[in-house]
Write an enzyme that holds these catalytic residues in place. Structure first.
Site, PDB file in Angstrom:
ATOM      1  N   ASP A 107       0.846  -1.196   0.000  1.00 18.36           N
ATOM      2  CA  ASP A 107       0.000   0.000   0.000  1.00 18.36           C
ATOM      3  C   ASP A 107       0.879   1.242   0.000  1.00 18.36           C
ATOM      4  O   ASP A 107       1.713   1.418   0.883  1.00 18.36           O
ATOM      5  CB  ASP A 107      -0.897  -0.021   1.243  1.00 18.36           C
ATOM      6  CG  ASP A 107      -1.993   1.015   1.182  1.00 18.36           C
ATOM      7  OD1 ASP A 107      -2.552   1.218   0.088  1.00 18.36           O
ATOM      8  OD2 ASP A 107      -2.296   1.607   2.231  1.00 18.36           O
ATOM      9  N   HIS A 108       0.702   2.079  -0.994  1.00 15.58           N
ATOM     10  CA  HIS A 108       1.435   3.344  -1.111  1.00 15.58           C
ATOM     11  C   HIS A 108       2.937   3.140  -1.147  1.00 15.58           C
ATOM     12  O   HIS A 108       3.687   3.849  -0.473  1.00 15.58           O
ATOM     13  CB  HIS A 108       1.031   4.317   0.008  1.00 15.58           C
ATOM     14  CG  HIS A 108      -0.389   4.750  -0.079  1.00 15.58           C
ATOM     15  ND1 HIS A 108      -0.803   5.791  -0.874  1.00 15.58           N
ATOM     16  CD2 HIS A 108      -1.507   4.260   0.511  1.00 15.58           C
ATOM     17  CE1 HIS A 108      -2.108   5.934  -0.769  1.00 15.58           C
ATOM     18  NE2 HIS A 108      -2.560   5.002   0.061  1.00 15.58           N
TER      19      HIS A 108
END
Length: 117
Positions: free
Chosen positions: A82-83
């Protein structure tokens, strides 16, 4: 259990009309609690890792740890970057067996974002 791809997890949810929750998973204890609860509820989940966790442990180590914790649980789950903050990080996660990868260049200029495509 073994992890599934994000594509399969999300496709199943779209067909059946339900959402799949995603949880930040920074330790084995957190992952175990998430997966035990998901198994008890017969609900799929996504375990999220981010660059913060990779400051201490490489994606391959995080993925191996997640697999070890997941082994006794009957939950349907995916592990996801994530990210992520670099293409290299995304590739390391793919190589480690992550079922989903999201690289986020939102802190970079528009030109850098466009060039990254």
């Amino acid at each position: 259990m073994s992890f599934v791809s994000m594509k399969d997890l999300v496709a199943d949810a779209a067909r059946a009309g339900y959402a799949v929750p995603a949880f930040c998973c920074w330790s084995a204890e957190v992952a175990d609690t998430i997966l035990a609860t998901a198994a008890r509820l017969s609900a799929p989940v996504i375990l999220l890792h981010s660059p913060v966790e990779f400051a201490k442990l490489a994606p391959s180590v995080m993925a191996a740890g997640a697999r070890a914790v997941a082994a006794p649980h009957a939950a349907k789950a995916a592990i996801h970057l994530d990210h992520g903050d670099s293409v290299e990080m995304g590739l390391a996660c793919v190589e480690a067996g992550y079922g989903g990868v999201m690289v986020d260049f939102s802190t970079r200029s528009f030109d850098e974002n466009a060039a990254a495509l």
